[in-house]
Design an enzyme around this catalytic site. Structure first.
Site, short mmCIF file in Angstrom:
data_model
loop_
_atom_site.label_atom_id
_atom_site.label_comp_id
_atom_site.label_asym_id
_atom_site.label_seq_id
_atom_site.Cartn_x
_atom_site.Cartn_y
_atom_site.Cartn_z
CE1 TYR A 155 30.62 -72.88 -57.85
CE2 TYR A 155 31.40 -72.06 -59.96
CZ TYR A 155 30.42 -72.13 -59.00
OH TYR A 155 29.23 -71.48 -59.18
CG HIS A 160 47.10 -62.13 -32.34
ND1 HIS A 160 47.68 -62.88 -33.34
CD2 HIS A 160 47.59 -62.59 -31.18
CE1 HIS A 160 48.51 -63.75 -32.77
NE2 HIS A 160 48.46 -63.61 -31.48
CD GLU A 193 46.94 -62.31 -36.65
OE1 GLU A 193 47.39 -61.28 -36.18
OE2 GLU A 193 46.75 -63.35 -35.97
CB CYS A 253 21.51 -69.27 -55.83
SG CYS A 253 22.00 -68.77 -54.20
CE LYS A 257 28.94 -73.41 -52.76
NZ LYS A 257 28.96 -72.87 -54.10
CD GLU A 265 31.75 -75.11 -54.44
OE1 GLU A 265 32.15 -73.98 -54.12
OE2 GLU A 265 30.62 -75.30 -54.95
CB CYS A 274 24.86 -70.64 -53.20
SG CYS A 274 24.99 -69.81 -54.76
#
Lengths: 613, 515
Positions: free
Chosen positions: A316, A588, A593, A175, A183, A320, A180
């Site tokens: 992935y 908003h 939302e 990681c 990347k 990525e 993680c």
């Protein structure tokens, strides 16, 4: 030493395999209870002379023993089987002293002679450590630190075998070093490239041509990683966890050999072990792959810009990497054998891919490389790639500066001496099967993180599993790691966040007629003025109609998908339903939302493109 | 202005009589509606569209009284024209400025000083807003809602008179009337030159030229958001605060918000109140203010003075007394019950104009929709105004839902409240060498297990996106234990919420170390 067949038959009689496996699980727990609950626990047979010798030994030492005579109980044969699973020892006597497995008669007498038995009886640890963790990644470190906080003597063994290209790194595991962290930072660099384009529309004025400097970026990222490596070292030191930068390999029960960079070997013993060795990128096994290709192990610290790149794979990791390389302005092609993002919702996966394609990433579908050949040396050099169609005859070839393999990862479980102590692995995948408390078939050995069979390969999962494991082992806690509804995000150019089931999986589990899928396309406000794609971002929830429209799958494709998904994952933990989504007021103007106003069902077939606002 | 208003008032007297005489005609005639909505903002439009979709004959009247500076805009109300939408876009412009400064750290070879062109930004933002105005018109048309661009006032409890820009009058009658006229910025009444020289949020987003060096008076979220993006666009911005920033919000969070702004170039004049605004010969504005503590006077010059000291409801020109609709004596807002009904049962009020309601777009939208459904007999669901999440788009965004720490303590007592908190560093800040001293999360819970979550406060990038999902969690009755059982998404800022371990009570250092 076999049991009478009649009894064996009676034990296996309670019907189906499932219920017998449950009975077995119960028995296992009962045996562990006996082992935990008695200072000396002897599993024996009343007629066995070796058992008698051991009983006499303890009696001469004036030590009280708890004895289970397997030939005098109904389920003796099953006990013997489960004991062999727990200890990897089939024979009796099978002796435990202060919860530590001694072995049989011979080993007990040896321990008596060497003084280990007395130490154990006094409650002193016979081992150097309470816990040795193999692998200093996210999960291993979390587990080690938690155990140390609970007052245990803990060691972490971590050693990075250099990649075929010679890349290696510091403490912290995948990681932090090659996953993680780098990347997401490279993804951020690519997003900033997009932000630069957007910013002109928002009134910022500068030269149209902005170049990207790979070396500057990589150096900054590597500096950050360096500080994290250092932080981990410091943190282990503060918590008095012994850190040894050596390769760990079991040599016998409770004993591990640690080999350092210079080849010096030291052995350590521990009462318990946690395997957290993680995984490393897989190679194709074709001509030229290890010599000329790189993997994610190499990319993030590559000292030169990779140039025109072929990414092989559609995991992935592949998407990525392809995404940020293209975002940094490179010519990128992704070679896909079959489908994108296997295991993820395929509608979402295709949308991820099509966004990438619209933004300059080329896809070569249904091809696999068969040969990599170096045309020119250099930084980067030039490679010729020959690929064959998976659908019959037909080959393509291309010239790239860099070929990045991202076709999957292999567990680091085959070269750590697991066979010496009998820890079972799945021979095919190399993964370690564990029960619901992360215990392997050898009871004092546990496993967490990416090497677990059937579990998610994610940092937060490993950390949680590691922490909870330490608390159960040393803190008297019972809480198990919950692997259900784990949220995750794919940091492709358009980010994809999800939690719960994919649509395919939901149909498989709940049946299509029981599901209602709500969905919509949306246009983030920030994209409007920037003139970016309308009707590209997408939100989808999958609800179980017959369970109060409970949300069983949550999917979002849009900016900041990870930030959006996290809170919804918490809500899913609390039993999120469509009604609750409708009752919640939006914030908003945000992307999140959109989930509070989902009205169109997929079944209705209504148009979900956004025209007005 | 007062004189101008008196004349139509006289005409109304006549109209009432005329209308009473022709009541049958009005009810059966073209101008009779099932539902009349006064005010074409978020709440009003949502209500009108929903009712029309459910088969009602609906009309919307909307009229934008130009601001004292002469600014006017189209259909859609505050949010679309002079609120959420343009402010978030200008906030985004400012954030992009920050990203341009980050970019070199990530390898992009950007020139060191990048200037910003206000005109270009404003034009782009305004064009987007205009497209939204148009979109709203089209949507009304699609749903067969009649739209009148007229200024409405009550004739009686079923009839409204509308006046066009040119003074032409129209009479509209309806069975149900919804008032959704919203509010407008308040001008100070006793400060010389305030009205003459000052602008408000009604004007800032429609300025063609850069406002230049700006004094923002007030410490509402509008004030801080405007000052924040002006600073981010490279302008010299000063906020003059009389007492506390972000009244009504959690005060620890508020002070972190202003601390971040101050450390990023926004000036703050605290405990000060302006007394006079005058124009200098060179066109600049000279502002005189008083330091409330010392009583000392001070003077400064600015290009623009922006008042953001609060908002007043748009009720004065409605002649509510003709319909018998009661307002709150202090706030002038319309008194409503749980079903949004006013003192007159068939007249309703939603959104910012209604007393005690949050002044936010999404609750107004939802209240409008739910009201329409009740009016059409579709459901009896009432709007739930508890746990409304919101986000302040200051340079460092602040998202919150539920109770502030102060409010939780006031309601439950300090001994029954447990606050979990942490400082954190967003991953993107590290390489960019940004300061994360104010990135902070606080979760306010009941102390008794399972520790129900009462409030969540998040300060950091993308706070709105982070807060939305957790707002749902709180709606679902999430407990601290449940949030902790949620696995994080790595690496995000939101995952820090699921990692909160340190209680305020423990006194432990909430600064995050390591990963």
């Amino acid at each position: 030493m076999s049991s009478p067949p009649g009894r064996r038959a009676r034990l296996s009689s309670p019907g189906t395999g499932r219920s017998s496996s449950e009975t077995r699980e119960e028995l296992r727990r009962r045996l562990l209870g006996l082992i935990e609950g008695n200072r000396v626990m002897i599993f024996s047979k009343s007629y066995c002379p070796h058992s008698t010798r051991v009983k006499e030994l303890f009696s001469s030492l004036g030590v009280e023993c708890h004895i289970l005579e397997l030939d005098q109980v109904d389920d003796g044969a099953s006990v013997q089987e489960v004991l062999s699973e727990i200890t990897n020892q089939r024979t009796v006597p099978n002796i435990f002293v202060n919860k530590v497995h001694m072995g049989g008669c011979e080993q007990t007498f040896q321990a008596h002679q060497s003084g280990v038995l007395e130490k154990l009886l006094q409650g002193d640890s016979a081992y150097d450590y309470d816990l040795i963790v193999i692998g200093g990644g996210s999960g291993g470190l979390a587990c080690a630190q938690e155990a140390a906080v609970l007052g245990k003597k803990v060691m972490v063994l971590d050693f990075v075998l250099p990649s075929p290209q010679g890349t290696s790194w510091g403490l912290g595991g995948t990681c932090v070093n090659v996953g993680c962290i780098p990347k997401k930072l490279m993804h951020q660099a690519a997003l900033l490239g997009q932000a630069l384009i957007d910013s002109r529309k928002f009134g910022w004025e500068y030269n149209q041509q902005v170049k990207h400097n790979w070396e500057t970026m990589t150096e900054a990222i590597q500096n950050h990683i360096g500080s994290l490596n250092w932080g981990y070292r410091l943190s282990l030191r503060e918590k008095a966890v012994a850190y040894v930068n050596s390769y760990g390999e079991f040599v016998e029960h409770h004993k591990i050999k640690a080999t350092n960079r210079k080849g010096q070997e030291t052995c350590y013993t521990a009462a318990k072990f946690v395997i957290a060795t993680g995984e490393r990128p897989r190679y194709l096994g074709i001509q030229g792959d290890k010599e000329y290709c790189i993997t994610s192990d190499d990319l993030f610290s590559l000292p030169y810009c990779p140039g025109k790149t072929l990414v092989v794979g559609a995991s992935y990791v592949a998407l990525e990497c392809a995404g940020f390389l293209a975002g940094l302005g490179l010519d990128v092609t992704v070679m896909v054998r079959s489908i994108l993002l296997r295991g993820f919702d395929q509608e979402m996966a295709e949308k991820v891919g099509s966004y990438m394609e619209q933004h300059g990433v080329k896809f070569l579908r249904k091809f696999v490389p068969v040969m990599i050949q170096q045309l020119e040396k250099g930084s980067p050099g030039k490679l010729r790639v020959v690929a064959e169609s998976t659908e019959g005859p037909g080959a393509v070839e291309g010239v790239y500066n860099t070929v990045l393999l991202a076709i999957g990862r292999d567990s680091c479980t085959r070269k750590i001496g697991l066979e010496k102590i009998g820890v079972k692995i799945n021979e095919k995948s190399g993964k370690i099967p564990v029960n619901d408390v992360e215990q392997t078939n050898v009871p004092y050995v546990y496993a967490i993180g990416d090497i677990l069979e059937g579990k998610l390969e994610l940092t937060p999962v490993a950390i949680q599993a590691g922490k909870l494991l330490a608390r159960r082992l040393f803190g008297g806690r019972l809480e198990k790691c919950d692997y259900i509804n784990v949220p995750t995000t794919v940091f492709t150019p358009l980010e994809y966040g999800c939690c719960g089931l994919s649509e395919e999986k939901a149909i498989e589990v709940h049946k299509k007629e029981n599901l209602e899928v709500y969905h919509t396309l949306f246009w983030p406000l920030e994209w409007t003025v920037a003139g970016r794609d309308n009707n590209t971002c997408y939100a989808k929830i999958i609800c179980n109609k017959f369970d109060n429209e409970r949300v069983v799958g949550f999917h979002i494709l849009g900016p900041n998908a990870g930030e959006v998904t996290q809170g919804f994952a918490a809500a899913m933990k609390c039993g999120l339903t469509k009604q609750l989504l409708d009752d919640t007021i939006g914030i908003h103007p945000t992307c999140g939302e959109v989930f509070t106003t989902l009205e169109i069902t997929k079944a209705s077939g209504l148009d979900i493109t956004q025209k007005g606002c | 202005m007062a004189a101008a208003l008196r004349a139509p008032g006289v005409r109304f007297q006549w109209r009432i009589r005329a209308a009473a005489g022709g009541a049958r005609g009005a009810a059966a005639g073209r101008q009779g509606y099932d539902l009349l909505v006064i005010g074409g903002g978020s709440g009003g439009l949502a209500c009108a569209k929903e009712a029309a979709q459910l088969g009602k004959k609906v009309a919307v009247v909307d009229y934008v009284e130009p601001s004292p500076r002469g600014t006017r805009w189209g259909l859609g109300g505050t949010c679309v024209n002079v609120g959420c939408i343009p402010k978030k876009l200008m906030h985004q412009a400012a954030l992009l400025g920050g990203m341009i400064r980050d970019a070199p750290h990530y390898g992009w070879e950007v020139p060191p000083l990048v200037p910003h062109d206000w005109r270009k930004m404003a034009e782009a933002v305004q064009n987007h807003v205009k497209s939204l105005n148009w979109g709203h018109r089209v949507q009304l048309q699609d749903r067969k809602v009649k739209y009148f661009n007229i200024k409405a006032s009550f004739v009686n409890e079923h009839m409204v008179c509308g006046v066009t820009k040119d003074g032409k009058e129209t009479l509209l009658s309806a069975e149900h009337i919804v008032i959704a006229t919203g509010g407008r910025p308040r001008y100070p009444t006793h400060i010389e030159g305030a009205l003459e020289y000052g602008i408000t949020s009604d004007d800032i987003f429609w300025l063609k030229e850069s406002p230049g060096k700006t004094l923002v008076v007030g410490a509402s979220y509008v004030a801080l958001e405007c000052a924040g993006f002006l600073t981010g666009l490279g302008l010299d911005a000063t906020v003059m605060v009389r007492s506390i920033p972000l009244r009504g919000f959690d005060q620890q969070m508020s002070s972190l918000v202003t601390e971040y702004m101050a450390s990023h170039g926004t000036r703050f004049l605290r405990g000060c109140t302006p007394s006079r605004v005058g124009r200098l010969p060179d066109g600049q504005l000279q502002v005189t203010w008083e330091d409330l503590a010392s009583g000392k006077k001070d003077v400064g010059t600015f290009d623009t003075v922006l008042w953001a000291i609060g908002r007043v409801p748009e009720t004065r020109s409605l002649h509510l007394e003709n319909a018998g609709v009661n307002t709150h004596p202090n706030s002038q807002k319309i008194l409503v019950d749980a079903g949004e009904a006013t003192s007159v049962p068939h007249i309703y009020a939603i959104g910012d104009v209604a007393e005690g309601r949050p002044e936010l777009t999404p609750p107004a939208v939802m209240a409008g929709k739910l009201l329409a459904r009740r009016l059409c007999g579709q459901s009896s669901d009432l709007m739930d105004y508890d746990n409304v999440p919101t986000t302040v788009f200051t340079p460092l965004e602040y998202g919150c839902v539920g109770l502030s720490e102060e409010e939780a303590v006031a309601r439950h007592g300090e001994e029954h409240v447990e606050v979990y908190h942490a400082y954190y560093k967003p991953l993107e800040f590290t390489v960019a060498e940004r300061d994360a001293s104010q990135c902070y999360i606080k979760m306010v819970c009941l102390r008794e297990p399972p520790q129900l979550v009462l409030g969540l406060h998040f300060l950091g990038p993308n706070a709105g996106e982070v807060t939305q999902g957790f707002a749902l969690g709180i709606k679902c009755g999430a407990s601290y234990a449940q949030v902790m059982r949620t696995l994080g998404i790595h690496p995000t800022c939101a995952e820090e919420v699921a990692k909160l371990r340190i209680t305020k009570r423990s006194g432990l250092d909430p600064t995050v170390t390591g990963c």
